[in-house]
Design a protein around this motif. Structure first.
Motif, PDB file in Angstrom:
ATOM      1  N   SER A 137       0.634  -1.035  -0.164  1.00  0.00           N
ATOM      2  CA  SER A 137      -0.823  -0.001   0.382  1.00  0.00           C
ATOM      3  C   SER A 137       0.956   1.542   0.239  1.00  0.00           C
ATOM      4  O   SER A 137       0.508   2.150   0.094  1.00  0.00           O
ATOM      5  CB  SER A 137      -0.990  -0.092   0.842  1.00  0.00           C
ATOM      6  OG  SER A 137      -0.042   0.517   2.511  1.00  0.00           O
ATOM      7  N   MET A 138       1.958   1.047   0.375  1.00  0.00           N
ATOM      8  CA  MET A 138       3.052   2.326   0.686  1.00  0.00           C
ATOM      9  C   MET A 138       2.382   3.074   1.624  1.00  0.00           C
ATOM     10  O   MET A 138       3.269   4.452   1.692  1.00  0.00           O
ATOM     11  CB  MET A 138       3.418   2.799  -0.854  1.00  0.00           C
ATOM     12  CG  MET A 138       3.532   1.877  -1.728  1.00  0.00           C
ATOM     13  SD  MET A 138       3.838   2.696  -3.917  1.00  0.00           S
ATOM     14  CE  MET A 138       2.408   2.881  -4.117  1.00  0.00           C
ATOM     15  N   MET A 166      17.118   9.067  -2.469  1.00  0.00           N
ATOM     16  CA  MET A 166      15.405   9.450  -2.260  1.00  0.00           C
ATOM     17  C   MET A 166      16.015   8.299  -0.723  1.00  0.00           C
ATOM     18  O   MET A 166      14.538   8.617  -0.287  1.00  0.00           O
ATOM     19  CB  MET A 166      14.091   8.738  -2.602  1.00  0.00           C
ATOM     20  CG  MET A 166      14.231  10.933  -3.672  1.00  0.00           C
ATOM     21  SD  MET A 166      12.486  10.392  -4.983  1.00  0.00           S
ATOM     22  CE  MET A 166      13.065   8.294  -5.738  1.00  0.00           C
ATOM     23  N   GLY A 167      16.976   7.938  -0.199  1.00  0.00           N
ATOM     24  CA  GLY A 167      16.530   6.731   0.392  1.00  0.00           C
ATOM     25  C   GLY A 167      15.703   6.029   0.266  1.00  0.00           C
ATOM     26  O   GLY A 167      15.263   4.996   1.061  1.00  0.00           O
ATOM     27  N   GLY A 168      15.513   5.840  -0.796  1.00  0.00           N
ATOM     28  CA  GLY A 168      14.385   4.901  -1.581  1.00  0.00           C
ATOM     29  C   GLY A 168      13.428   5.413  -2.124  1.00  0.00           C
ATOM     30  O   GLY A 168      12.884   6.643  -1.732  1.00  0.00           O
ATOM     31  N   GLY A 169      12.743   4.834  -2.878  1.00  0.00           N
ATOM     32  CA  GLY A 169      11.251   5.141  -3.597  1.00  0.00           C
ATOM     33  C   GLY A 169      11.297   4.926  -5.283  1.00  0.00           C
ATOM     34  O   GLY A 169      11.974   4.107  -5.677  1.00  0.00           O
ATOM     35  N   LEU A 171       9.981   7.269  -0.515  1.00  0.00           N
ATOM     36  CA  LEU A 171       9.675   5.838   0.600  1.00  0.00           C
ATOM     37  C   LEU A 171      10.671   5.816   1.746  1.00  0.00           C
ATOM     38  O   LEU A 171      11.273   4.539   1.295  1.00  0.00           O
ATOM     39  CB  LEU A 171       9.424   4.558  -0.665  1.00  0.00           C
ATOM     40  CG  LEU A 171       8.412   4.404  -1.818  1.00  0.00           C
ATOM     41  CD1 LEU A 171       8.800   3.454  -2.976  1.00  0.00           C
ATOM     42  CD2 LEU A 171       7.314   4.963  -0.957  1.00  0.00           C
ATOM     43  N   PRO A 172      10.667   6.283   2.401  1.00  0.00           N
ATOM     44  CA  PRO A 172      11.469   6.448   3.553  1.00  0.00           C
ATOM     45  C   PRO A 172      11.452   4.986   4.395  1.00  0.00           C
ATOM     46  O   PRO A 172      12.758   4.857   4.908  1.00  0.00           O
ATOM     47  CB  PRO A 172      11.620   8.187   4.074  1.00  0.00           C
ATOM     48  CG  PRO A 172      10.616   8.212   3.881  1.00  0.00           C
ATOM     49  CD  PRO A 172       9.514   7.428   2.808  1.00  0.00           C
TER      50      PRO A 172
END
Length: 570
Positions: A78-79, A480-483, A498-499
């Protein structure tokens, strides 16, 4: 409330807390709809009929049914942080979920499972957990963690851990791998979920004999029927990427429906906001001819029975008062949602929500050795190539062989044939491992997209028509540290940070949806025709699902479970 108090309340010797008066009860036990007034005391249903109560609500003929139970989902898909997820599925009538934290466990191991348990504690959404069985999912990719049977044992008696999650390494179980057998033994007296696409015959018999009780990977009635005949409970899945309800619904009949139930598996924010959650599956099934009572039973009592959730899944004396008030049994519009007899959602919104968004602090999970990953060039070492071909709205792929697109001694993307490059970069330990292959079905005419959501190990996955844009997209995922990112002609067009483990946002659903919509819109602007390109992208590294996938270790044949060369004639 002790037994004596329950008896007194059921006899009407003391007032109920709440009386839902003049309703039509969808009775999942008797399979009928009948007039009823439902009395609730201390969070439990205590009886039907005339009771005195501290509060009375006249339903004026509206329908009462049990809260919906999602029997298999990955909250990470679902993020959303879990409180925000709860805020958005409760108004649709989902009161309980059984989560497999497989995704975050592959990134953070035990710490990820603890995060799921801790951040879901005390919510009006009941969150149960199945302990991930396959971390890493296979030995064919680099994961952020490894979970052995010894890691599982401390969680065995946790009150919200119901058993062992989807056993996707079915070849290992059938081969009696010692470590897998030890995992089975840890949860032997609990629920053991399955995940075995295409498994049949004696192999399936061995899988079931080991104790596996369910499967959510069936795509045809024939496959589901064989598994049902062997005692497997069929989870009928309808998610954002994998949609199996249409193909599996003809399986369900009067005699076998109690062994079937609905699940979402992976659902993104846009679908949750636009279509709903389990109520959408129930509504769709009824629209295709399934009896409404049976559909509700498959979304409540059936999963509760399978997962041994005592006191959930029905509206009856002694059962927890998790229930819904519905306007009708056609649109399944949820008017009110009760959690333990307390009104928690009404007319599409949460009431006095205690759920504040979290700002979590987790260890960084995105580390890349750029000295090793400098470009995505491919030296031509053959004249024909194995290509991953996307199957729209499915997580399976096809393996196709075509003449290699070669220029100046290198394999290149060929947009005229819808052949793009796809790369996976290890992001957990900075090992520098990466691989590059070819893919068809995204339709990009230029640019690139990247994501740190890449089942199951969640390394960075990139698809593009330009090596340079692919590299920029990959670097932005790290920054971004993820995403997720879209790049066009050297410019970042859209992004979604998406941290939380590179999988989840710490923003509200409106922000996540807006950024996701911008991403999808930007990708379609590059020529993509897929409904949800990032959901599709996330499954291109999922090695247990046939026919062909790619990991940071190379191109993988998911039928024969072996690595293969990009070059079919090598």
């Amino acid at each position: 409330m002790n037994t004596a108090d329950r008896i007194a309340a059921a006899l009407g010797n003391e007032p109920a807390d709440l009386l839902l008066k003049n309703g039509k009860l969808v009775n999942v036990f008797s399979g009928e709809i009948h007039p009823a007034s439902v009395a609730i005391k201390d969070g439990l249903v205590v009886g039907f009929g005339d009771y005195t109560a501290k509060e009375t609500v006249d339903l004026d003929g509206k329908y009462i049914c049990p809260g919906f139970i999602d029997g298999h989902l990955h909250l990470e898909s679902s993020m959303l942080a879990i409180p925000e997820f709860a805020r958005n599925v409760l108004p649709w009538g989902t009161t309980t979920v059984v989560a497999d934290p497989h995704e975050i466990a592959n990134v953070l191991g035990v710490a990820g499972i603890r995060y799921i348990l801790d951040s879901s504690e005390g919510l009006p959404l009941r969150v149960f957990v199945m302990f991930p069985s396959c971390v890493p999912a296979t030995p064919f990719e680099t994961s952020g963690a490894e979970l052995l049977h010894s890691d599982m044992e401390p969680f065995r008696d946790h009150p919200r851990i119901l058993g062992l999650a989807e056993m996707m390494n079915f070849p290992g179980l059938i081969a009696a791998d010692p470590e897998i057998l030890k995992k089975i033994e840890v949860f032997r007296d609990k629920v053991l979920d399955g995940h075995a696409p295409g498994l049949s015959g004696k192999g399936l018999a061995a899988y079931v004999a080991a104790g596996i009780g369910s499967d959510h990977e069936c795509t045809t009635v024939e496959e589901a029927r064989e598994k049902l005949r062997m005692g497997i409970h069929i989870m009928i899945r309808e998610g954002s990427a994998a949609k199996n309800l249409d193909s599996l619904l003809p399986l369900v009949n009067n005699l076998n429906s109690r062994n079937c139930f609905f699940v979402t598996d992976d659902l993104d924010p846009e679908d949750i906001m636009e279509k709903g959650h389990l109520n959408n599956l129930v509504r769709t099934a009824v629209g295709k001819g399934l009896d409404p009572v049976r559909a509700i039973q498959m979304a409540s009592l059936n999963p509760a029975s399978y997962f041994r959730l005592k006191g959930l899944g029905a509206v009856a004396p002694g059962y927890t008062a998790d229930l819904l008030i519905l306007k009708d049994l056609t649109d399944f519009k949820v008017l009110q949602v009760y959690h333990s007899g307390k009104l928690v959602a009404q007319d599409g919104g949460i009431i006095e929500s205690p759920m504040a968004l979290e700002r979590v602090q987790l260890a960084p999970t995105v580390k890349v050795d750029w000295n090793s990953v400098q470009d995505f060039s491919i030296e031509a070492r053959g004249s024909s190539v194995n290509i991953i071909e996307v199957v729209p709205d499915q997580i399976v792929t096809r393996r196709v062989v075509e003449p290699a697109p070669i220029m100046n001694g290198k394999v290149v993307a060929d947009t005229s044939r819808d052949i793009l490059k796809v790369a996976v970069i290890e992001r957990h330990k900075g090992t520098g491992a990466f691989s590059v292959g070819l893919i068809r079905g995204f339709g990009l005419e230029c640019g690139a997209i990247s994501s740190t959501v890449a089942h199951d190990s969640h390394n960075i996955i990139v698809v593009g028509a330009s090596d340079e844009d692919m590299m920029l997209a990959a670097r932005e995922a790290v920054a971004m540290g993820g995403g997720m990112t879209t790049v066009k002609n050297g410019n970042i067009v859209a992004r979604l940070p998406l941290p939380i483990a590179g999988l989840m946002s710490d923003e509200d659903i409106d922000t996540v949806r807006s950024e996701l919509e911008s991403l999808v819109h930007s990708v379609k602007g590059l020529g993509c025709t897929l409904h949800n390109p990032f959901a599709t992208l996330s499954f291109m590294a999922l090695t247990p699902i046939p026919e062909i996938k790619i990991t940071d270790q190379g191109l993988f044949d998911s039928v024969n479970f072996r690595f293969i060369s990009l070059f079919a004639d090598s």
